[in-house]
Enzyme design. Structure first.
Site, PDB file in Angstrom:
ATOM      1  N   ARG A 148       0.542  -1.140   0.085  1.00  0.00           N
ATOM      2  CA  ARG A 148      -0.334  -0.259  -0.100  1.00  0.00           C
ATOM      3  C   ARG A 148       0.845   1.605   0.035  1.00  0.00           C
ATOM      4  O   ARG A 148       1.850   1.037   1.264  1.00  0.00           O
ATOM      5  CB  ARG A 148      -0.579   0.048   1.551  1.00  0.00           C
ATOM      6  CG  ARG A 148      -2.157  -1.292   1.479  1.00  0.00           C
ATOM      7  CD  ARG A 148      -2.387  -1.224   2.862  1.00  0.00           C
ATOM      8  NE  ARG A 148      -3.575  -2.016   2.620  1.00  0.00           N
ATOM      9  CZ  ARG A 148      -3.609  -3.283   3.745  1.00  0.00           C
ATOM     10  NH1 ARG A 148      -2.044  -3.311   3.969  1.00  0.00           N
ATOM     11  NH2 ARG A 148      -4.687  -3.927   3.574  1.00  0.00           N
ATOM     12  N   LYS A 172      -2.286  -2.426   8.032  1.00  0.00           N
ATOM     13  CA  LYS A 172      -3.671  -1.964   8.503  1.00  0.00           C
ATOM     14  C   LYS A 172      -4.096  -1.688  10.055  1.00  0.00           C
ATOM     15  O   LYS A 172      -3.519  -3.301  10.504  1.00  0.00           O
ATOM     16  CB  LYS A 172      -4.589  -1.578   7.852  1.00  0.00           C
ATOM     17  CG  LYS A 172      -5.301  -0.768   6.402  1.00  0.00           C
ATOM     18  CD  LYS A 172      -6.319  -1.477   5.702  1.00  0.00           C
ATOM     19  CE  LYS A 172      -6.238  -0.527   4.473  1.00  0.00           C
ATOM     20  NZ  LYS A 172      -8.006  -0.492   3.964  1.00  0.00           N
ATOM     21  N   HIS A 246      -2.505   2.891  -5.958  1.00  0.00           N
ATOM     22  CA  HIS A 246      -3.343   1.242  -5.698  1.00  0.00           C
ATOM     23  C   HIS A 246      -3.625   0.267  -6.727  1.00  0.00           C
ATOM     24  O   HIS A 246      -3.655  -0.693  -7.018  1.00  0.00           O
ATOM     25  CB  HIS A 246      -4.469   1.454  -4.568  1.00  0.00           C
ATOM     26  CG  HIS A 246      -4.763   0.687  -4.128  1.00  0.00           C
ATOM     27  ND1 HIS A 246      -3.994   0.441  -2.724  1.00  0.00           N
ATOM     28  CD2 HIS A 246      -5.985  -0.102  -3.083  1.00  0.00           C
ATOM     29  CE1 HIS A 246      -4.446  -0.431  -1.628  1.00  0.00           C
ATOM     30  NE2 HIS A 246      -5.971  -1.014  -2.847  1.00  0.00           N
ATOM     31  N   ARG A 249      -0.987  -2.268  -7.072  1.00  0.00           N
ATOM     32  CA  ARG A 249      -1.079  -3.656  -6.344  1.00  0.00           C
ATOM     33  C   ARG A 249      -2.104  -4.448  -6.582  1.00  0.00           C
ATOM     34  O   ARG A 249      -1.819  -5.127  -6.548  1.00  0.00           O
ATOM     35  CB  ARG A 249      -1.619  -2.398  -4.535  1.00  0.00           C
ATOM     36  CG  ARG A 249      -1.642  -3.719  -2.859  1.00  0.00           C
ATOM     37  CD  ARG A 249      -2.598  -2.975  -2.220  1.00  0.00           C
ATOM     38  NE  ARG A 249      -3.183  -3.863  -1.305  1.00  0.00           N
ATOM     39  CZ  ARG A 249      -2.779  -4.579   0.053  1.00  0.00           C
ATOM     40  NH1 ARG A 249      -1.422  -4.617   0.128  1.00  0.00           N
ATOM     41  NH2 ARG A 249      -3.178  -4.582   0.954  1.00  0.00           N
ATOM     42  N   HIS A 272      -4.763  -9.090   3.564  1.00  0.00           N
ATOM     43  CA  HIS A 272      -5.844  -8.710   3.757  1.00  0.00           C
ATOM     44  C   HIS A 272      -6.243  -9.762   5.122  1.00  0.00           C
ATOM     45  O   HIS A 272      -5.826 -10.988   5.276  1.00  0.00           O
ATOM     46  CB  HIS A 272      -6.485  -9.173   2.372  1.00  0.00           C
ATOM     47  CG  HIS A 272      -7.208  -8.816   1.021  1.00  0.00           C
ATOM     48  ND1 HIS A 272      -6.539  -8.644   0.160  1.00  0.00           N
ATOM     49  CD2 HIS A 272      -6.395  -7.184   1.536  1.00  0.00           C
ATOM     50  CE1 HIS A 272      -6.675  -7.971  -0.193  1.00  0.00           C
ATOM     51  NE2 HIS A 272      -5.922  -7.252   0.367  1.00  0.00           N
ATOM     52  N   TYR A 281     -10.158 -10.644  -6.560  1.00  0.00           N
ATOM     53  CA  TYR A 281      -8.685 -10.612  -7.651  1.00  0.00           C
ATOM     54  C   TYR A 281      -9.340 -12.253  -9.248  1.00  0.00           C
ATOM     55  O   TYR A 281      -8.992 -12.275 -10.078  1.00  0.00           O
ATOM     56  CB  TYR A 281      -7.914 -11.072  -7.531  1.00  0.00           C
ATOM     57  CG  TYR A 281      -7.414  -9.573  -6.420  1.00  0.00           C
ATOM     58  CD1 TYR A 281      -6.713  -8.339  -8.024  1.00  0.00           C
ATOM     59  CD2 TYR A 281      -6.697  -9.303  -5.075  1.00  0.00           C
ATOM     60  CE1 TYR A 281      -6.586  -7.503  -6.493  1.00  0.00           C
ATOM     61  CE2 TYR A 281      -6.892  -7.819  -4.081  1.00  0.00           C
ATOM     62  CZ  TYR A 281      -6.399  -7.397  -5.460  1.00  0.00           C
ATOM     63  OH  TYR A 281      -5.997  -6.105  -4.814  1.00  0.00           O
TER      64      TYR A 281
END
Length: 300
Positions: A148, A172, A246, A249, A272, A281
């Protein structure tokens, strides 16, 4: 941002100190909640503690004409998180937002670049200059590690094991993870580091930042700066599409999946917490397969 009410100040401290949310996330929460509080006070004559299910729905209704569904969903998510916090703090017996339904969002797929377009962007920086070397290393890590942009800006010198080709990133929620990167990313990084000192010419040695990526004044590079530099390289490539950091990514994940990587491994690489986030994806690659079939099969 305007001064916060006491409840929002407490919520900000909770986000920063207990949840470890990024400054960007905290700012977005508070912008949403300040706007919601203004609506409650000015339109409904209510406080945050006396907010009701109907008041929350009414607030979302005021946004329906000039805010996209995704924006309204984000506002509701901020409100739900805030009231959940108040319940945990025993300031409310139940959340008035609990049963408020989120707006239906159109299904959007990640924007993915073809491999040749990614490679064209990677080749754009002028590697004869220190800033070009820096940008090349940044682009290689965005695509080679799937980082990120906030994770990349937060990298310090000690976060990269060059011999082991491992990058330690803070994701995150302050979750740390180790990400392997390819040899080309490491070579680009080493070329930049060999000249990084040129960006510190105006800074005293005892004030030199630990940041990996520096701006021309010797300070830590910001996400906005990286996005602006990427825009420049995309224009030089004469690409007609908009390319965000992004998107690099997204391309990293989709190209891995297309190359045979399993979805669980990609989930770990991307950081994630939910597999369902990564599974988007698979839909991208399935649509690509359908396009190949439609263009190549004689009976299609």
């Amino acid at each position: 941002m305007t001064s916060l009410s006491p409840l929002l100040e407490k919520f900000r401290a909770h986000l920063e100190d207990e949840k470890g949310s990024s400054p960007h996330t905290v700012r977005n929460y508070l912008i949403d909640l300040v706007d919601f509080e203004r609506y409650l006070v000015e339109r409904m004559k209510l406080s945050l503690l006396s907010g009701t299910h109907a008041a929350i729905r009414g607030y979302l209704g005021t946004l329906s004409t000039d805010h996209a569904p995704a924006s309204r969903a984000r506002r509701l998510a901020s409100i739900k998180s805030f009231y959940k916090y108040l319940v945990r703090q025993k300031l409310l017996p139940a959340s008035p937002a609990k049963l408020v339904k989120s707006p239906k969002l159109p299904k959007t797929l990640p924007k993915v670049l073809p491999v040749e377009e990614v490679f064209a962007i990677l080749d754009m920086p002028d590697v004869k200059t220190v800033l070009g070397l820096r940008d090349r290393a940044i682009l290689e890590l965005l695509y080679g590690g799937g980082l990120r942009i906030s994770e990349l800006c937060g990298l310090d010198l000690l976060d990269i094991d060059r011999s082991g080709r491992i990058v330690r990133v803070m994701g995150k929620g302050s979750k740390e993870r180790l990400v392997p990167v390819n040899a080309q990313s490491i070579r680009a990084l080493e070329a930049y580091l060999a000249r990084r000192g040129e960006l510190l010419a105006t800074i005293r040695k005892d004030q030199a930042p630990e940041a990996m990526f520096l701006n021309f004044r010797g300070g830590r590079l910001t996400p906005r700066s990286i996005a602006r530099h990427l825009d420049t390289y995309v224009l030089k490539c004469a690409l007609t599409r908009k390319v965000s950091p992004h998107a690099m990514r997204h391309s990293f994940a989709t190209h891995l999946l297309g190359g045979g990587a399993d979805i669980r491994s990609i989930q770990e690489l991307l950081g994630h917490s939910s597999l369902s986030t990564t599974q988007r994806y698979t839909q991208v690659t399935w649509e690509q397969l359908q396009q190949v079939y439609d263009s190549a099969h004689p009976r299609a």
